[in-house]
Design an enzyme around this catalytic site. Structure first.
Site, PDB file in Angstrom:
ATOM      1  N   THR A 126       0.836  -1.212   0.048  1.00 19.05           N
ATOM      2  CA  THR A 126       0.040   0.061  -0.109  1.00 19.05           C
ATOM      3  C   THR A 126       0.932   1.116  -0.047  1.00 19.05           C
ATOM      4  O   THR A 126       1.981   1.200   0.286  1.00 19.05           O
ATOM      5  CB  THR A 126      -0.786   0.033   1.213  1.00 19.05           C
ATOM      6  OG1 THR A 126      -2.068   0.978   0.950  1.00 19.05           O
ATOM      7  CG2 THR A 126      -0.094   0.287   2.209  1.00 19.05           C
TER       8      THR A 126
ATOM      9  N   HIS B 203      23.424  30.334  38.663  1.00 17.11           N
ATOM     10  CA  HIS B 203      22.337  31.361  38.716  1.00 17.11           C
ATOM     11  C   HIS B 203      22.770  32.698  38.340  1.00 17.11           C
ATOM     12  O   HIS B 203      22.224  33.664  38.875  1.00 17.11           O
ATOM     13  CB  HIS B 203      21.853  31.483  40.378  1.00 17.11           C
ATOM     14  CG  HIS B 203      21.360  30.230  41.030  1.00 17.11           C
ATOM     15  ND1 HIS B 203      20.113  29.558  40.406  1.00 17.11           N
ATOM     16  CD2 HIS B 203      21.856  29.225  41.687  1.00 17.11           C
ATOM     17  CE1 HIS B 203      19.969  28.475  40.963  1.00 17.11           C
ATOM     18  NE2 HIS B 203      21.305  28.203  41.910  1.00 17.11           N
TER      19      HIS B 203
ATOM     20  N   ARG C 216       8.715   4.947  15.768  1.00 15.25           N
ATOM     21  CA  ARG C 216       9.798   5.005  15.534  1.00 15.25           C
ATOM     22  C   ARG C 216      10.615   6.210  14.896  1.00 15.25           C
ATOM     23  O   ARG C 216      11.670   6.879  15.228  1.00 15.25           O
ATOM     24  CB  ARG C 216       9.884   3.895  14.369  1.00 15.25           C
ATOM     25  CG  ARG C 216       9.307   2.624  14.611  1.00 15.25           C
ATOM     26  CD  ARG C 216       9.522   1.599  13.367  1.00 15.25           C
ATOM     27  NE  ARG C 216       8.795   0.377  13.803  1.00 15.25           N
ATOM     28  CZ  ARG C 216       9.511  -0.575  14.517  1.00 15.25           C
ATOM     29  NH1 ARG C 216      10.572  -0.421  15.065  1.00 15.25           N
ATOM     30  NH2 ARG C 216       8.622  -1.709  14.661  1.00 15.25           N
TER      31      ARG C 216
ATOM     32  N   SER D 226      29.587  44.028  12.630  1.00 13.31           N
ATOM     33  CA  SER D 226      28.504  44.979  12.478  1.00 13.31           C
ATOM     34  C   SER D 226      28.672  45.881  11.621  1.00 13.31           C
ATOM     35  O   SER D 226      29.790  46.235  11.185  1.00 13.31           O
ATOM     36  CB  SER D 226      28.195  45.952  13.828  1.00 13.31           C
ATOM     37  OG  SER D 226      27.300  46.906  13.612  1.00 13.31           O
ATOM     38  N   SER D 227      27.597  46.252  10.460  1.00  9.67           N
ATOM     39  CA  SER D 227      27.892  47.042   9.478  1.00  9.67           C
ATOM     40  C   SER D 227      28.000  48.437   9.845  1.00  9.67           C
ATOM     41  O   SER D 227      28.019  49.296   9.207  1.00  9.67           O
ATOM     42  CB  SER D 227      26.566  46.954   8.625  1.00  9.67           C
ATOM     43  OG  SER D 227      25.376  47.045   9.120  1.00  9.67           O
TER      44      SER D 227
ATOM     45  N   LYS E 168      31.969  46.400  17.461  1.00 10.81           N
ATOM     46  CA  LYS E 168      31.269  45.357  17.853  1.00 10.81           C
ATOM     47  C   LYS E 168      31.533  43.985  17.143  1.00 10.81           C
ATOM     48  O   LYS E 168      31.970  43.999  15.906  1.00 10.81           O
ATOM     49  CB  LYS E 168      29.706  45.583  17.703  1.00 10.81           C
ATOM     50  CG  LYS E 168      29.137  46.764  18.472  1.00 10.81           C
ATOM     51  CD  LYS E 168      27.733  46.739  18.384  1.00 10.81           C
ATOM     52  CE  LYS E 168      27.027  45.596  18.907  1.00 10.81           C
ATOM     53  NZ  LYS E 168      25.679  45.542  18.857  1.00 10.81           N
TER      54      LYS E 168
ATOM     55  N   ASN F 151      29.453  40.950  16.975  1.00 14.22           N
ATOM     56  CA  ASN F 151      27.938  40.225  17.099  1.00 14.22           C
ATOM     57  C   ASN F 151      28.437  38.851  17.282  1.00 14.22           C
ATOM     58  O   ASN F 151      28.735  38.292  15.974  1.00 14.22           O
ATOM     59  CB  ASN F 151      27.246  40.859  16.229  1.00 14.22           C
ATOM     60  CG  ASN F 151      26.913  42.341  16.354  1.00 14.22           C
ATOM     61  OD1 ASN F 151      27.132  42.928  17.740  1.00 14.22           O
ATOM     62  ND2 ASN F 151      26.444  43.087  15.444  1.00 14.22           N
TER      63      ASN F 151
END
Length: 330
Positions: A117, A165, A244, A287-288, A293, A295
């Site tokens: 099937t 923490h 599965r 960063s542009s 920076k 990022n």
């Protein structure tokens, strides 16, 4: 030119199939495994394996099985024509069966898909694709572990503050922190390996799983069918064993969680006022607008990808919740 149509080859409705963005949301290896052509080829491999298995037990003539196996190549099938028939019939496998039969003489064509099937072919095809996926994931785990081992050894004595923490606690070393990640990755690899025998299983049971078309010989067919595809076979044939595939996805989700934890640690330790780790390498731009920076967008992207995967876990679990002997709502 303004208004010019984007060629279909580089058009994308979502970031996952965007020419520009797709490598941030997937890999070439995974796309090759899960492409439409690979999916259809997996279905064809199932049809060929089924014909050969049935020939081995005397149901299908051996010459017919050889012809089916030879014709069952995706390059012999028109995918646009299959799609058109699928849109008309709403059955995903019937267009494949018809296309394969069209490539065969009548005495072989009538044996295509005997006793199966649609869901048998689709789920077994998915198992073939998942088997290839395991290897890609193992390769990725191995490469990441090797890199982390180098880092742990290099920084076994590099002191840094432990944090609990969100507050500074007592000193640890960066090597210790990385070793914790390595140990978790190794556990994840073991989980993945242990899942293989449950996940990589064929499906062959016919209309409702009882092998009504093949009778008692169906169990022998199933065993040979699985062996030809390099898969296991179920103790009890069924169309409703979504656990599965769900297990596989949930293990991948857990692995993604481990990588998200590592990425979040790198992201957090790169904060200006902490400045203990950095994801940066030569050539990367932070960063542009603000050149000072750096990022950590790669680390942040890993966390994002985990959130996308995690959000799909509920839908995958619905595949386990399959009513009756089949259920299209899953």
């Amino acid at each position: 030119r303004a208004g010019r149509a984007v060629p279909e080859a580089i058009a994308g409705a979502t970031a996952f199939d965007s020419f520009y963005l797709k490598d941030r949301y997937g890999s070439r290896a995974m796309r090759a495994i899960w492409s439409d052509r690979a999916m259809v080829q997996a279905w064809l491999d199932c049809e060929a394996a089924l014909a050969h298995a049935e020939a081995e037990v005397g149901i299908v003539p051996k010459a017919a099985a050889r012809a089916i196996g030879k014709a069952a190549r995706v390059e012999n099938i028109s995918l646009p024509a299959m799609r058109e028939e699928f849109d008309r019939t709403w059955n995903p496998i019937l267009p494949l069966v018809n296309a394969l039969r069209a490539r065969l003489p009548e005495n072989a064509a009538k044996w295509v898909h005997w006793g199966a099937t649609s869901k048998n072919i689709m789920d077994t095809g998915s198992a073939i694709q998942i088997k290839a996926t395991y290897e890609v994931v193992y390769d990725g785990l191995d490469r990441i572990e090797r890199a982390l081992v180098v880092l742990a050894r290099k920084h076994r004595d590099t002191l840094m503050a432990a944090r609990t923490h969100g507050q500074q606690a007592i000193p640890v070393t960066l090597g210790y922190k990385v070793a914790v990640w390595i140990d978790e990755i190794r556990r994840q690899r073991r989980r993945l390996r242990e899942s293989e025998t449950r996940v990589l299983v064929c499906e062959f049971g016919g209309a409702v799983g009882t092998m009504a078309a093949t009778g008692r010989i169906g169990l022998r067919i199933q065993e040979r069918f699985a062996a030809r595809l390099g898969l296991g076979y179920p103790t009890i044939p069924t169309k409703t064993a979504g656990d599965r595939f769900a297990e596989f996805f949930l293990v991948l989700s857990s692995i993604s969680g481990t990588f998200s934890k590592i990425a979040a640690a790198i992201y957090n330790h790169q904060q200006t006022d902490i400045d203990e780790l950095s994801e940066f390498s030569v050539g990367k731009v932070g960063s542009s607008a603000m050149p000072h920076k750096l990022n950590p967008v790669a680390s942040g992207s890993v966390v994002l990808l985990f959130r996308l995967i995690k959000a799909r876990a509920a839908a995958v679990l619905d595949y386990v919740h399959c009513e009756w002997e089949d259920d299209h709502r899953q």
